[in-house]
Design an enzyme around this catalytic site. Structure first.
Site: not given
Ligand code: DGL
Length: 485
Positions: A11-12, A75, A154, A186, A188, A292, A294-295, A297, A359, A461, A467
């Protein structure tokens, strides 16, 4: 094609995470690798050529470097602009978000009036109209470009009241248009789902095209017999293209949206080359070498770095191979010894960050002994002999108070030394209790737990230990130190 290979998603920006979240729910055994092209978002206002170019670069990286078995264009804008191109160039299945969303909306509408909110690029492409009219040419489609919604998401402002108000105002005409189904066109927009639903009213059905797409991913995996046969224990692999020095908004949104307790391990991709000759490459994370092996740590340090959103690859000393020079701890203080260790390691790893601690146990009745000689009080690193010597020296001694202290020293290329300390008080018992830990732990009694260190679990501990406390202090100061403040 190996069925156990990951599925790529692009996606963007953060929008595609709405698809990944749904995919993880419905396909918990699959591994997903996500790229958000945050450096070049938003895609909405970009030309078809640009969107094709950028989407191709992400696809090419995922196919050649990550050997993905399927590509999901999470996207809408990229689907509208670049799907046919990617399908023609790639030999793996490529899935877009528009067809599944359009079909779901067609099935959902009762009055045959569908709304679409999307980026200006998606609206301009007419991609939803084409799909929906394939099912029914009489469907009325009302489309509205909403680039501001992308910006709100965003900027991580999608939960703010101002965002709700803006969504309400923008969607008023759509609400009045009489549609009964609205496509969130979209990826987003699902982050704004509750504000959108409030603006449209409960009678309008929202279609999340990303969610619908996951059904198609499932179906395609079944049809092509591509379901993974091993359950992946991998965490999400999330990449984005803004530089490591930019702000952390992407990571914060991703961590919150994917409801994670600890920050997501997000990696950066660099855009290499100019204009039409660009490709993506992973930026190697700077390394933090811990003096170290020691896993425990190491994982404690990793957890602290992650909770501070710090991208460093934490490595034990052994990863440097056999080249580490012998370190003689003959300093007069813990800090001096820890500094000797980091400096010795820096000689062979000058470009990395290096962390060491020293220590020891200080007993008041013994004037602070064994102190910096803790590890070699009676014999070199002979825990039993050391404990016997302490117990012998304390026979008939009433004041058994003591404290453990730890000094951590961190250095990095062109950085001043960062020092953090931690201290815990307790008493010395008459005999050994418990099997855990190491060194003097079996005779160091901690009042908070009413147990010796050797009777505590590692997690207990770490909460109180010298530590653990030093590491916590280090974690607090680290972000500023790394930024050079
Ligand atoms: N998430 C993107 C979409 O589904 C686009 C958002 C963008 O970069 O303009 O269109």
């Amino acid at each position: 094609m190996n069925k156990n290979n990951p599925i790529g998603m692009v996606d963007s920006g953060v929008g595609g995470l709405t698809v990944i979240k749904e995919a993880q729910k419905q396909l918990p055994n699959e591994q997903f690798i996500f790229i958000g092209d945050t450096a070049r978002m938003p895609y909405g206002p970009r030309t078809t050529e640009e969107v094709i170019n950028y989407t191709w670069q992400m696809a090419d990286y995922l196919v050649t470097k990550k050997k993905i078995k399927m590509l999901v264009i999470a996207c809408n804008t990229a689907t509208a602009r670049a799907l046919p191109y990617l399908e023609s160039k790639l030999s793996i299945p490529v899935i877009g978000v528009i067809e599944p969303g359009g079909k779901a909306a067609h099935l959902a509408t009762k009055n045959n009036k569908i709304g679409v909110i999307a980026t200006e690029g998606t609206v301009e492409s007419g991609a939803y109209d084409t799909i929906i009219h394939q099912y029914d040419t009489d469907t009325l489609i009302v489309s509205q470009g909403e680039p501001d919604f992308v910006k709100i998401v965003e900027a991580n402002q999608y939960q703010d009241q101002q965002a709700r108000d803006l969504v309400m105002t923008h969607l008023a005409p759509l609400q009045a248009s009489g549609i009964d189904t609205l496509i969130l066109g979209c990826t987003h927009f699902p982050l704004l789902e509750s504000a959108i639903q409030a603006a449209m009213g409960s009678k309008v059905k929202l279609i999340d095209s990303g969610r619908e797409t996951v059904q198609i991913i499932k179906q395609t995996l079944d049809e092509l017999n591509l379901n993974t046969v091993t359950k992946h224990n991998h965490d999400y692999d999330v990449y984005y293209t803004t530089s490591p020095n930019s702000d952390d908004t992407f990571k914060i949104i991703a961590t919150n949206w994917l409801t994670r307790d600890i920050a997501l391990d997000v990696r950066h991709l660099q855009i290499i080359g100019s204009q039409n000759q660009q490709h993506l490459e992973e930026i190697a994370m700077p390394k933090l070498i811990v003096a170290s092996n020691n896993a425990h740590k190491i994982s404690e340090i990793e957890a602290i770095l992650k909770s501070s959103h710090i991208n460093l690859e934490v490595l034990p000393l052994r990863d440097l191979g056999g080249n580490v020079p012998e370190i003689i701890e003959d300093g007069h203080t813990f800090e001096e010894n820890a500094t000797k260790k980091v400096q010795a390691i820096a000689k062979i790893a000058p470009n990395d960050y290096i962390l060491a601690d020293d220590s020891g146990l200080s007993i008041n009745a013994l004037n602070g002994d064994p102190g910096i000689y803790s590890a070699r009080y009676a014999g070199d690193h002979d825990d039993d002999a050391n404990i016997d010597k302490v117990l012998n020296n304390l026979v008939d001694v009433k004041d058994r108070s003591a404290y453990f202290s730890s000094v951590m020293v961190l250095i990095g290329p062109n950085k001043p030394k960062l020092v953090a300390t931690g201290k815990i008080g307790g008493t010395i018992t008459n005999q050994r209790h418990g099997e855990n830990g190491f060194g003097y732990d079996p005779i160091f009694f901690v009042p908070t737990f009413e147990k010796t260190f050797a009777e505590l679990t590692a997690a207990e501990k770490n909460q109180v230990s010298h530590r653990g406390l030093a590491l916590q202090e280090l974690g607090k100061n680290l972000p500023k130190w790394l930024k050079g403040e």
